[in-house]
Design an enzyme around this catalytic site. Sequence first.
Site, short mmCIF file in Angstrom:
data_model
loop_
_atom_site.label_atom_id
_atom_site.label_comp_id
_atom_site.label_asym_id
_atom_site.label_seq_id
_atom_site.Cartn_x
_atom_site.Cartn_y
_atom_site.Cartn_z
N HIS A 1 0.86 -1.19 0.00
CA HIS A 1 0.00 0.00 0.00
C HIS A 1 0.89 1.23 0.00
O HIS A 1 1.34 1.70 1.05
CB HIS A 1 -0.91 -0.06 1.25
CG HIS A 1 -1.82 1.13 1.39
ND1 HIS A 1 -2.83 1.16 2.33
CD2 HIS A 1 -1.89 2.30 0.74
CE1 HIS A 1 -3.47 2.32 2.25
NE2 HIS A 1 -2.91 3.03 1.30
N HIS B 1 1.32 4.84 -2.58
CA HIS B 1 0.91 5.60 -3.76
C HIS B 1 2.15 6.21 -4.42
O HIS B 1 2.87 6.98 -3.78
CB HIS B 1 -0.05 6.72 -3.36
CG HIS B 1 -1.27 6.22 -2.65
ND1 HIS B 1 -2.45 5.95 -3.30
CD2 HIS B 1 -1.47 5.89 -1.34
CE1 HIS B 1 -3.33 5.49 -2.42
NE2 HIS B 1 -2.77 5.44 -1.23
N HIS C 1 -9.39 1.19 -0.72
CA HIS C 1 -9.29 1.96 0.52
C HIS C 1 -10.68 2.01 1.15
O HIS C 1 -11.65 2.38 0.48
CB HIS C 1 -8.87 3.40 0.23
CG HIS C 1 -7.42 3.57 -0.07
ND1 HIS C 1 -6.76 2.83 -1.00
CD2 HIS C 1 -6.50 4.40 0.47
CE1 HIS C 1 -5.49 3.20 -1.03
NE2 HIS C 1 -5.30 4.16 -0.15
N GLU D 1 -10.86 4.18 6.53
CA GLU D 1 -9.87 5.11 7.11
C GLU D 1 -10.63 6.34 7.62
O GLU D 1 -10.46 6.76 8.75
CB GLU D 1 -8.81 5.53 6.08
CG GLU D 1 -7.76 6.45 6.73
CD GLU D 1 -6.75 7.04 5.75
OE1 GLU D 1 -7.03 7.11 4.55
OE2 GLU D 1 -5.66 7.45 6.24
N ASP E 1 2.14 4.08 2.71
CA ASP E 1 1.04 4.84 2.09
C ASP E 1 1.57 5.95 1.18
O ASP E 1 1.56 5.79 -0.03
CB ASP E 1 0.11 5.42 3.16
CG ASP E 1 -1.29 5.68 2.64
OD1 ASP E 1 -1.55 5.41 1.45
OD2 ASP E 1 -2.15 6.15 3.41
N ASP E 2 1.95 7.08 1.74
CA ASP E 2 2.48 8.22 0.97
C ASP E 2 3.74 8.71 1.67
O ASP E 2 3.72 9.71 2.39
CB ASP E 2 1.46 9.37 0.96
CG ASP E 2 0.14 8.99 0.32
OD1 ASP E 2 0.05 9.09 -0.92
OD2 ASP E 2 -0.78 8.59 1.05
#
Length: 357
Positions: free
Chosen positions: A30, A32, A208, A211, A288-289
């Site tokens: 996961h 991006h 997703h 969250e 994630d990011d």
Amino acid sequence: MSAMPNPTAPADRGGLSADYLRALPKAEVHCHLEGCVPPRTAVRLAERHGVALPAGARDGGDRYRFRDFDEGLKIYLAVCRSMQTAEDFEAVTYESLVTAAEGGLRYREMAFNPQNHPELTYDEMVGGILAGARAAREETGVISRIVVAINRQFGGEAALNLVREVLAHPHPEVVAIGLDGDEKAGRPAEFVAAYDLARAAGLKLTAHAGEHGDPTEMVECLDLLGVDRIDHGYAALLDSALLARTAASRIPYSACWFIDYPELEVEGRRRDVAAMAAAGLNLCLNSDDPALIGPELHEDFIDAAAQLGWTVADAEQYALAGLDASFADDTTVEHLRAEFTAELERLRPTAYGANHQ
Ligand code: HPA
Ligand code: ZN
């Protein structure tokens, strides 16, 4: 009176060395791609293509500045708009993978949002990603696969068209369809046709959910979209039936620890991840990011190990968990698992630092 605990004793929890946690082989599913672009790279790309970046992307030095998720997503979209050529995708992919490999990353599933890059064709974007991934693999050995992420804001019909485009241009490295963006923008039910088409073509499915949204979103993802994995999923803690169901099915949850996200209620997130692990969910940790929200995965490992008092067995379990959640072909996963297992054994004596007796 009880004896003072020795925090560095191998039998105890906690005390794992940061060097060991950094060196641990890791896999994440996961992440991006456009959230891996550091501000200096985003500024360079934006200037080249004449894109106006929000202030929070320009004047925060090494960090992006934003107050909440919605503002962060606006910066993310501006970074996406700054990637306008296949070479941009290649450079960003290469830089992000080489950076992560320095922290022990050996496998990454990278999501990207084709709908956020209207200047490029799907094949131009994938071509750039594959070129960057190839160069990073040659240099560091890191292996990667691609998840094509549907942006919820564009709705179900655009999602269906995107999946048609993916199927018209098959690449073995594109292993799955995902769903991301603003969880408040549309229910998962809108995307049933897109997911049905992707599943029929043999793609894996993730989304997703949970969250920012509630557990009913997650139930829709399971029952209507038929997902093989859940990205985030913290809202499962609010629904005991969902918790029991997903613990029993062993569906992977790709959770994110986020030690560097001051705008988020970080303590709450840590409590959620710990509670999900305690509930027996099939959990892996992900960045994630890493450039947008931060940090790189090895820093999450270092912080989670300290906060949750990981033992060596816990660290090894989390190192392998990303492989269990992976959508790569079985041969690749088994090859990586064998490599990880040998490496974990080799690293075990270093778990408490070089000077530990
Ligand atoms: N959440 C949802 N959508 C996203 C994210 C995220 O963290 N990053 C990029 N798109
Ligand atoms: Zn995400």
